[in-house]
Design a protein around this motif. Structure first.
Motif, PDB file in Angstrom:
ATOM      1  N   GLY A  28      21.434  17.472  42.307  1.00  0.00           N
ATOM      2  CA  GLY A  28      22.055  18.519  42.230  1.00  0.00           C
ATOM      3  C   GLY A  28      21.232  19.536  43.339  1.00  0.00           C
ATOM      4  N   VAL A  29      19.939  19.748  43.258  1.00  0.00           N
ATOM      5  CA  VAL A  29      19.037  20.403  43.802  1.00  0.00           C
ATOM      6  C   VAL A  29      19.071  19.857  45.352  1.00  0.00           C
ATOM      7  CG1 VAL A  29      16.644  21.635  44.069  1.00  0.00           C
ATOM      8  CG2 VAL A  29      17.846  21.202  41.802  1.00  0.00           C
ATOM      9  N   ARG A  30      18.532  18.977  45.558  1.00  0.00           N
ATOM     10  CA  ARG A  30      18.373  18.486  46.912  1.00  0.00           C
ATOM     11  C   ARG A  30      19.633  17.791  47.612  1.00  0.00           C
ATOM     12  NH1 ARG A  30      12.987  16.003  48.169  1.00  0.00           N
ATOM     13  NH2 ARG A  30      13.880  16.119  50.103  1.00  0.00           N
ATOM     14  N   GLY A  31      20.547  17.359  46.666  1.00  0.00           N
ATOM     15  CA  GLY A  31      21.532  16.881  47.432  1.00  0.00           C
ATOM     16  C   GLY A  31      21.171  15.174  47.691  1.00  0.00           C
ATOM     17  N   ILE A  32      22.357  14.308  47.646  1.00  0.00           N
ATOM     18  CA  ILE A  32      22.389  12.961  47.925  1.00  0.00           C
ATOM     19  C   ILE A  32      22.165  12.844  49.396  1.00  0.00           C
ATOM     20  CG2 ILE A  32      23.329  10.769  47.747  1.00  0.00           C
ATOM     21  CD1 ILE A  32      24.833  11.929  45.374  1.00  0.00           C
ATOM     22  N   PRO A  33      20.987  12.163  49.755  1.00  0.00           N
ATOM     23  CA  PRO A  33      20.702  12.000  51.111  1.00  0.00           C
ATOM     24  C   PRO A  33      21.608  10.836  51.880  1.00  0.00           C
ATOM     25  CG  PRO A  33      18.813  11.001  49.918  1.00  0.00           C
ATOM     26  CD  PRO A  33      19.981  11.888  48.958  1.00  0.00           C
ATOM     27  N   ALA A  34      21.920  11.045  52.996  1.00  0.00           N
ATOM     28  CA  ALA A  34      22.844  10.157  53.409  1.00  0.00           C
ATOM     29  C   ALA A  34      21.852   8.819  54.072  1.00  0.00           C
ATOM     30  CB  ALA A  34      23.272  10.296  55.016  1.00  0.00           C
ATOM     31  N   VAL A  35      22.343   7.654  53.884  1.00  0.00           N
ATOM     32  CA  VAL A  35      21.642   6.283  54.355  1.00  0.00           C
ATOM     33  C   VAL A  35      22.299   5.712  55.811  1.00  0.00           C
ATOM     34  CG1 VAL A  35      21.100   4.118  53.400  1.00  0.00           C
ATOM     35  CG2 VAL A  35      21.421   6.020  51.853  1.00  0.00           C
ATOM     36  N   ASP A  36      21.623   5.987  56.617  1.00  0.00           N
ATOM     37  CA  ASP A  36      21.992   5.688  57.937  1.00  0.00           C
ATOM     38  C   ASP A  36      21.908   3.970  58.171  1.00  0.00           C
ATOM     39  OD1 ASP A  36      22.706   8.034  58.592  1.00  0.00           O
ATOM     40  OD2 ASP A  36      21.008   8.567  59.241  1.00  0.00           O
ATOM     41  N   ASP A  37      20.830   3.436  57.678  1.00  0.00           N
ATOM     42  CA  ASP A  37      20.372   2.054  57.922  1.00  0.00           C
ATOM     43  C   ASP A  37      20.817   1.210  56.771  1.00  0.00           C
ATOM     44  OD1 ASP A  37      19.314  -0.261  59.023  1.00  0.00           O
ATOM     45  OD2 ASP A  37      17.226   0.417  58.798  1.00  0.00           O
ATOM     46  N   ASP A  38      21.470   0.321  57.152  1.00  0.00           N
ATOM     47  CA  ASP A  38      22.018  -0.667  55.984  1.00  0.00           C
ATOM     48  C   ASP A  38      20.691  -1.596  55.394  1.00  0.00           C
ATOM     49  OD1 ASP A  38      24.444   0.131  55.772  1.00  0.00           O
ATOM     50  OD2 ASP A  38      25.105  -1.433  57.368  1.00  0.00           O
ATOM     51  N   LEU A  40      17.960  -0.463  54.644  1.00  0.00           N
ATOM     52  CA  LEU A  40      17.184   0.229  53.535  1.00  0.00           C
ATOM     53  C   LEU A  40      17.597  -0.054  52.032  1.00  0.00           C
ATOM     54  CD1 LEU A  40      15.402   2.618  53.097  1.00  0.00           C
ATOM     55  CD2 LEU A  40      17.187   4.336  52.850  1.00  0.00           C
ATOM     56  N   TRP A  41      18.932  -0.758  51.954  1.00  0.00           N
ATOM     57  CA  TRP A  41      19.128  -1.183  50.669  1.00  0.00           C
ATOM     58  C   TRP A  41      18.456  -2.645  50.533  1.00  0.00           C
ATOM     59  CZ3 TRP A  41      21.380   1.869  47.555  1.00  0.00           C
ATOM     60  CH2 TRP A  41      22.145   2.899  47.866  1.00  0.00           C
ATOM     61  N   LEU A  42      17.827  -3.223  51.369  1.00  0.00           N
ATOM     62  CA  LEU A  42      16.975  -4.450  50.948  1.00  0.00           C
ATOM     63  C   LEU A  42      15.780  -4.087  50.043  1.00  0.00           C
ATOM     64  CD1 LEU A  42      17.365  -6.294  54.323  1.00  0.00           C
ATOM     65  CD2 LEU A  42      18.376  -6.593  52.328  1.00  0.00           C
ATOM     66  N   VAL A  43      15.309  -2.670  50.228  1.00  0.00           N
ATOM     67  CA  VAL A  43      13.760  -2.614  49.541  1.00  0.00           C
ATOM     68  C   VAL A  43      14.273  -2.354  48.014  1.00  0.00           C
ATOM     69  CG1 VAL A  43      12.478  -0.593  49.129  1.00  0.00           C
ATOM     70  CG2 VAL A  43      13.120  -1.269  51.307  1.00  0.00           C
ATOM     71  N   PRO A  44      15.287  -1.831  47.541  1.00  0.00           N
ATOM     72  CA  PRO A  44      15.751  -1.845  46.133  1.00  0.00           C
ATOM     73  C   PRO A  44      16.116  -3.360  45.423  1.00  0.00           C
ATOM     74  CG  PRO A  44      16.876  -0.392  47.004  1.00  0.00           C
ATOM     75  CD  PRO A  44      16.293  -0.625  48.257  1.00  0.00           C
ATOM     76  N   LEU A  45      16.808  -3.926  46.530  1.00  0.00           N
ATOM     77  CA  LEU A  45      17.293  -5.260  45.995  1.00  0.00           C
ATOM     78  C   LEU A  45      15.959  -6.321  45.954  1.00  0.00           C
ATOM     79  CD1 LEU A  45      20.417  -5.941  48.003  1.00  0.00           C
ATOM     80  CD2 LEU A  45      20.292  -5.551  45.474  1.00  0.00           C
ATOM     81  N   GLY A  46      14.913  -6.019  46.929  1.00  0.00           N
ATOM     82  CA  GLY A  46      13.776  -6.787  46.878  1.00  0.00           C
ATOM     83  C   GLY A  46      12.921  -6.596  45.537  1.00  0.00           C
ATOM     84  N   VAL A  47      12.768  -5.308  45.244  1.00  0.00           N
ATOM     85  CA  VAL A  47      11.855  -4.665  44.056  1.00  0.00           C
ATOM     86  C   VAL A  47      12.683  -5.372  42.709  1.00  0.00           C
ATOM     87  CG1 VAL A  47      11.472  -2.977  42.566  1.00  0.00           C
ATOM     88  CG2 VAL A  47      11.071  -2.715  45.199  1.00  0.00           C
ATOM     89  N   PHE A  48      14.118  -5.355  42.625  1.00  0.00           N
ATOM     90  CA  PHE A  48      14.782  -5.853  41.401  1.00  0.00           C
ATOM     91  C   PHE A  48      14.609  -7.508  41.489  1.00  0.00           C
ATOM     92  CE2 PHE A  48      16.653  -1.421  41.277  1.00  0.00           C
ATOM     93  CZ  PHE A  48      16.410  -1.159  40.070  1.00  0.00           C
ATOM     94  N   GLY A  49      14.619  -7.867  42.548  1.00  0.00           N
ATOM     95  CA  GLY A  49      14.624  -9.519  42.603  1.00  0.00           C
ATOM     96  C   GLY A  49      13.362  -9.966  42.217  1.00  0.00           C
ATOM     97  N   SER A  50      12.381  -9.159  42.827  1.00  0.00           N
ATOM     98  CA  SER A  50      10.815  -9.609  42.309  1.00  0.00           C
ATOM     99  C   SER A  50      10.606  -9.376  40.875  1.00  0.00           C
ATOM    100  CB  SER A  50       9.871  -8.879  43.389  1.00  0.00           C
ATOM    101  OG  SER A  50       9.851  -7.578  42.721  1.00  0.00           O
ATOM    102  N   ILE A  51      11.224  -8.191  40.212  1.00  0.00           N
ATOM    103  CA  ILE A  51      11.113  -7.887  38.620  1.00  0.00           C
ATOM    104  C   ILE A  51      11.798  -9.148  37.984  1.00  0.00           C
ATOM    105  CG2 ILE A  51      11.527  -6.599  36.947  1.00  0.00           C
ATOM    106  CD1 ILE A  51      11.121  -4.309  38.772  1.00  0.00           C
TER     107      ILE A  51
END
Length: 170
Positions: A28-38, A40-51
């Motif tokens: 709400g304060v900073r807004g949702i940043p735009a994700v230009d590079d697809d 970038l979604w590999l980072v959270p997927l890699g983190v969750f996959g490793s967990i």
């Protein structure tokens, strides 16, 4: 004294609550940043996959990452009178305000100062705690016992076990 499974579930609930509170504030304060590079979604997927991968390894008896070795090293609970009813200990202690604040404050600060996505930093912790709770519940069911934390006040991380009938009867 709390059950190990309930302790892990309480931690997961607190981590999710911290994300649920911090995300709307930060976005709400900073807004949702735009994700230009697809990619970038590999980072959270890699983190969750490793967990998940290390969570599966935690269900083994491997020396470094195996949770089962900790469960098997638990000492028997000598005084079953110390056990609170299982449902009461979970229902009344689900929310710990001090623990919620200790999770919420860093998420808010990092989300507001660095990146709004850091408001969701505790979601991997919640997943890890849920996996640990599942591993412990499976081990308890296979062995017919309940795992407890805090039997020895000086060493609350050590585990003890009691028969599941002793907790059900109370």
């Amino acid at each position: 004294m709390t059950r190990y499974v309930h302790h892990q579930l309480m931690g997961a609930a607190m981590a999710v609550c911290a994300c649920v509170i911090s995300a709307p504030v930060v976005f709400g304060v900073r807004g949702i940043p735009a994700v230009d590079d697809d990619a970038l979604w590999l980072v959270p997927l890699g983190v969750f996959g490793s967990i998940v991968f290390f969570g599966i390894l935690g269900a083994t008896r491997l020396k470094v990452v195996g949770e089962v070795r900790l469960f098997e090293a638990a000492v028997p609970l000598e005084d079953p009178g110390m056990i609170r009813p299982v449902d009461r200990s979970f229902r009344h202690n689900l929310v710990s305000t001090s623990f919620l604040c200790s999770l919420l404050l860093p998420a808010l600060v990092m989300g507001l100062a660095l990146s709004p996505w850091l408001a969701l930093v505790h979601l991997p912790l919640a997943l890890d705690w849920l996996i640990r709770a599942g591993i412990a519940a499976r081990w308890e069911k296979r062995h017919g016992v309940l795992l407890w934390r805090g039997y020895v006040p000086d060493r609350p991380w050590e585990l003890s076990y009691s028969s599941s009938e002793a907790a059900v009867q109370r």
